[in-house]
Motif scaffolding. Structure first.
Motif, mmCIF file in Angstrom:
data_model
loop_
_atom_site.group_PDB
_atom_site.id
_atom_site.type_symbol
_atom_site.label_atom_id
_atom_site.label_comp_id
_atom_site.label_asym_id
_atom_site.label_seq_id
_atom_site.Cartn_x
_atom_site.Cartn_y
_atom_site.Cartn_z
ATOM 1 N N UNK A 67 0.843 -1.199 0.000
ATOM 2 C CA UNK A 67 0.000 0.000 0.000
ATOM 3 C C UNK A 67 0.878 1.250 0.000
ATOM 4 N N UNK A 68 1.967 1.229 0.779
ATOM 5 C CA UNK A 68 2.895 2.364 0.776
ATOM 6 C C UNK A 68 3.511 2.552 -0.611
ATOM 7 N N UNK A 69 3.839 1.447 -1.274
ATOM 8 C CA UNK A 69 4.404 1.521 -2.622
ATOM 9 C C UNK A 69 3.403 2.131 -3.596
ATOM 10 N N UNK A 70 2.153 1.731 -3.478
ATOM 11 C CA UNK A 70 1.121 2.289 -4.366
ATOM 12 C C UNK A 70 0.917 3.780 -4.095
ATOM 13 N N UNK A 71 0.973 4.178 -2.825
ATOM 14 C CA UNK A 71 0.848 5.597 -2.487
ATOM 15 C C UNK A 71 2.005 6.406 -3.072
ATOM 16 N N UNK A 72 3.215 5.897 -2.953
ATOM 17 C CA UNK A 72 4.397 6.591 -3.504
ATOM 18 C C UNK A 72 4.295 6.707 -5.023
ATOM 19 N N UNK A 73 3.752 5.665 -5.655
ATOM 20 C CA UNK A 73 3.594 5.689 -7.108
ATOM 21 C C UNK A 73 2.564 6.730 -7.531
ATOM 22 N N UNK A 74 1.508 6.888 -6.762
ATOM 23 C CA UNK A 74 0.485 7.886 -7.071
ATOM 24 C C UNK A 74 1.018 9.304 -6.924
ATOM 25 N N UNK A 75 1.931 9.507 -5.992
ATOM 26 C CA UNK A 75 2.524 10.823 -5.784
ATOM 27 C C UNK A 75 3.536 11.142 -6.871
ATOM 28 N N UNK A 76 4.116 10.108 -7.461
ATOM 29 C CA UNK A 76 5.117 10.318 -8.508
ATOM 30 C C UNK A 76 6.523 9.986 -8.066
ATOM 31 N N UNK A 77 6.682 9.507 -6.842
ATOM 32 C CA UNK A 77 8.001 9.139 -6.319
ATOM 33 C C UNK A 77 8.287 7.690 -6.696
ATOM 34 N N UNK A 78 8.844 7.498 -7.888
ATOM 35 C CA UNK A 78 9.068 6.137 -8.377
ATOM 36 C C UNK A 78 10.184 5.431 -7.616
ATOM 37 N N UNK A 79 11.170 6.175 -7.142
ATOM 38 C CA UNK A 79 12.257 5.558 -6.384
ATOM 39 C C UNK A 79 11.736 5.016 -5.060
#
Length: 132
Positions: free
Chosen positions: A82-94
């Motif tokens: 879920x944290x990974x999906x949240x980071x992806x939605x924000x645009x932080x791919x790293x």
């Protein structure tokens, strides 16, 4: 009646084009939609990364949470997914890739420990009942 002729289009310099030709060029550029300002055109280049899809392993984590959850590894893997999906939605791919990697590792350990526990829970009772 006054029959004086006024010259509107008289060449000022022989090297310069006639005023009529300059007006004609301005009319053509206005018709074609070219801007009138003499400033050079600038362009903006947008770089789009080809690898924008970072797998977040959320389905695998959900499966690990529901069916193979030794030591709550599946639940922790689901939280990282879920944290990974949240980071992806924000645009932080790293950041998304880091959380997804942790979720993948936790899912692998949950799978291995879940299979080992299942095998031990099936094999040990069978061996015990065969001996008696």
């Amino acid at each position: 009646m006054n029959h004086t002729v006024q010259t509107f289009f008289s060449p000022v310099n022989s090297s310069q084009p006639h005023n009529y030709e300059m007006l004609k060029e301005e009319h053509e550029t206005a018709v074609l939609g070219v801007p009138h300002n003499p400033a050079p055109l600038t362009s903006t280049m947008i770089h789009i990364r080809s690898e924008t899809s970072v797998p977040d392993h959320i389905v695998w984590s959900l499966f690990s949470t529901l069916f193979m959850n030794p030591c709550c590894l599946g639940f922790i893997a689901f939280a990282y997914s879920v944290k990974s999906r949240d980071r992806k939605m924000v645009g932080d791919l790293t950041g998304a890739q880091a959380y997804a990697s942790t979720a993948k590792c936790l899912n692998i350990w949950a799978l291995i420990l879940g299979f080992l526990m299942t095998i031990l829970l099936v094999v040990i009772p069978v061996l015990i009942f065969q001996v008696h």
